[in-house]
Design an enzyme around this catalytic site. Structure first.
Site, PDB file in Angstrom:
ATOM      1  N   ASP A 108       0.823  -1.207   0.000  1.00  0.00           N
ATOM      2  CA  ASP A 108       0.000   0.000   0.000  1.00  0.00           C
ATOM      3  C   ASP A 108       0.862   1.265   0.000  1.00  0.00           C
ATOM      4  O   ASP A 108       1.907   1.296   0.649  1.00  0.00           O
ATOM      5  CB  ASP A 108      -0.900  -0.022   1.249  1.00  0.00           C
ATOM      6  CG  ASP A 108      -2.051   0.957   1.139  1.00  0.00           C
ATOM      7  OD1 ASP A 108      -2.298   1.456   0.023  1.00  0.00           O
ATOM      8  OD2 ASP A 108      -2.703   1.224   2.158  1.00  0.00           O
ATOM      9  N   ASN A 111     -10.415  -1.767  -6.729  1.00  0.00           N
ATOM     10  CA  ASN A 111      -9.520  -0.897  -7.522  1.00  0.00           C
ATOM     11  C   ASN A 111     -10.120  -0.470  -8.870  1.00  0.00           C
ATOM     12  O   ASN A 111      -9.654   0.478  -9.492  1.00  0.00           O
ATOM     13  CB  ASN A 111      -8.157  -1.568  -7.761  1.00  0.00           C
ATOM     14  CG  ASN A 111      -7.261  -1.553  -6.537  1.00  0.00           C
ATOM     15  OD1 ASN A 111      -6.368  -2.384  -6.398  1.00  0.00           O
ATOM     16  ND2 ASN A 111      -7.493  -0.603  -5.634  1.00  0.00           N
TER      17      ASN A 111
HETATM   18  C1  FPP Z   1      -1.178   0.138  -3.827  1.00  0.00           C
HETATM   19  O1  FPP Z   1      -0.850   1.496  -3.822  1.00  0.00           O
HETATM   20  C2  FPP Z   1      -0.634  -0.572  -4.991  1.00  0.00           C
HETATM   21  C3  FPP Z   1      -1.349  -1.051  -6.039  1.00  0.00           C
HETATM   22  C4  FPP Z   1      -2.820  -0.900  -6.143  1.00  0.00           C
HETATM   23  C5  FPP Z   1      -0.703  -1.731  -7.192  1.00  0.00           C
HETATM   24  C6  FPP Z   1       0.489  -2.571  -6.851  1.00  0.00           C
HETATM   25  C7  FPP Z   1       1.011  -3.205  -8.072  1.00  0.00           C
HETATM   26  C8  FPP Z   1       2.317  -3.433  -8.334  1.00  0.00           C
HETATM   27  C9  FPP Z   1       3.406  -3.055  -7.414  1.00  0.00           C
HETATM   28  C10 FPP Z   1       2.681  -4.128  -9.638  1.00  0.00           C
HETATM   29  C11 FPP Z   1       2.782  -5.601  -9.433  1.00  0.00           C
HETATM   30  C12 FPP Z   1       2.951  -6.279 -10.730  1.00  0.00           C
HETATM   31  C13 FPP Z   1       2.934  -7.641 -10.907  1.00  0.00           C
HETATM   32  C14 FPP Z   1       2.945  -8.202 -12.261  1.00  0.00           C
HETATM   33  C15 FPP Z   1       2.908  -8.546  -9.770  1.00  0.00           C
HETATM   34  P1  FPP Z   1      -2.007   2.569  -3.938  1.00  0.00           P
HETATM   35  O2  FPP Z   1      -2.147   2.939  -5.384  1.00  0.00           O
HETATM   36  O3  FPP Z   1      -3.231   2.022  -3.300  1.00  0.00           O
HETATM   37  O4  FPP Z   1      -1.416   3.767  -3.152  1.00  0.00           O
HETATM   38  P2  FPP Z   1      -2.239   4.842  -2.285  1.00  0.00           P
HETATM   39  O5  FPP Z   1      -2.891   4.086  -1.175  1.00  0.00           O
HETATM   40  O6  FPP Z   1      -1.162   5.755  -1.790  1.00  0.00           O
HETATM   41  O7  FPP Z   1      -3.197   5.507  -3.207  1.00  0.00           O
END
Ligand code: FPP
Length: 267
Positions: A32, A80
């Site tokens: 996160d 999401n």
């Molecule tokens: C959370 O941060 C992260 C995600 C929703 C995406 C995570 C995905 C990856 C790291 C790529 C993985 C790829 C593979 C192929 C396994 P957020 O966007 O919720 O951050 P925020 O809470 O600050 O808005």
């Protein structure tokens, strides 16, 4: 490839604190804080997701080196989809790119990759990349890397309940046969040991619909760092913290094998 060498480079004390005999077999992670990381730096959220991929690669290597057997990450929740279309598309393209770039390395490391969740709404191109990655690595048995996409814990539980209800209705099973074991056998994680440790970054203290059944007895470690700032050192800190806990599963192991009466007398 030894744990000592890696940890010595970063912190001697931490390496001494880890008990290699009590490393969690299965670690689950809620990655996160990608968006916040980027916003704090005045960058578009996509930069945070890109940096988040580097962190994930580091943690995948670190968990394997440490001796864990399974790593499960939450890459895309059922919620999401409510993000702006541009960000959803960016994430979908990112999954495709990362998989295409990394799958050979993952395969060479004898890691099996498995996607957990309802893949049906994703574009065909991504579905094909996922399917070929899974079949390329399906016989690998050193390590299992689960990626949860379009996954929701409640949805998973409801699906199992519906499946068992149908089996019961058709006479395949009796309602009295429905127990934890049977329920487990219908989960998307069927055959995989439940995570002993859940790590969540960015300081949030929620499960956010992640592996609700499987995390019933897991230890939870919250890191205040945003996912792109998380690293191997922080991962090892989580392991040290996990090992300092006394996992009782509702029992009284903390009495160190003393009977209840003994403990009453000595306390
Ligand atoms: C959370 O941060 C992260 C995600 C929703 C995406 C995570 C995905 C990856 C790291 C790529 C993985 C790829 C593979 C192929 C396994 P957020 O966007 O919720 O951050 P925020 O809470 O600050 O808005």
């Amino acid at each position: 490839m030894g744990l000592e060498k890696i940890i010595d480079k970063k912190n001697n004390d931490l390496s001494k604190k880890i008990d290699k005999q009590r490393v969690p077999e299965h670690v689950a992670i809620i990655m996160d804080g990608n968006g916040r990381w980027a916003t704090k730096k005045g960058l578009p959220r996509s930069f945070g997701h890109n940096k988040g991929v580097s962190t994930l690669k580091e943690i995948l290597k670190a968990s394997k080196r440490l001796g864990c057997k399974v790593l499960t990450v939450y890459a895309f929740s059922t919620e999401n989809w409510t993000r702006p279309r541009k960000e959803v598309n960016f994430l979908i393209n990112l999954f495709s790119d990362v998989l295409q770039n990394e799958i050979n390395g993952i395969h060479e490391e004898s890691t099996k990759i498995k996607f957990i969740g309802d893949l049906s709404p994703f574009p065909e191109t991504l579905k094909k990349i996922i399917s070929s990655s899974e079949s390329l690595t399906k016989k690998n048995n050193e390590f299992l890397f689960n990626v949860c996409v379009n996954y929701g814990g409640r949805q998973e539980i409801v699906k199992v309940a519906r499946k068992l209800a149908l089996k019961s209705f058709s006479g395949e099973i009796k309602p009295s046969e429905v127990d934890e074991e049977l329920f487990n056998s219908e989960l998307l994680t069927q055959g995989i040991k439940d995570p002993e440790l859940l790590i969540r970054t960015s300081g949030e203290k929620r499960l956010s619909n992640f592996l609700l059944w499987q995390l019933a007895y897991s230890e939870i470690y919250i890191s205040d760092l945003l996912w792109p700032d998380f690293n191997e050192y922080e991962f090892l800190k989580a392991i040290v913290d996990y090992q300092s806990r006394n996992r009782r599963f509702g029992g009284i192991e903390s009495l160190n094998n003393k009977s209840f009466e003994d403990s009453q007398h000595s306390s």
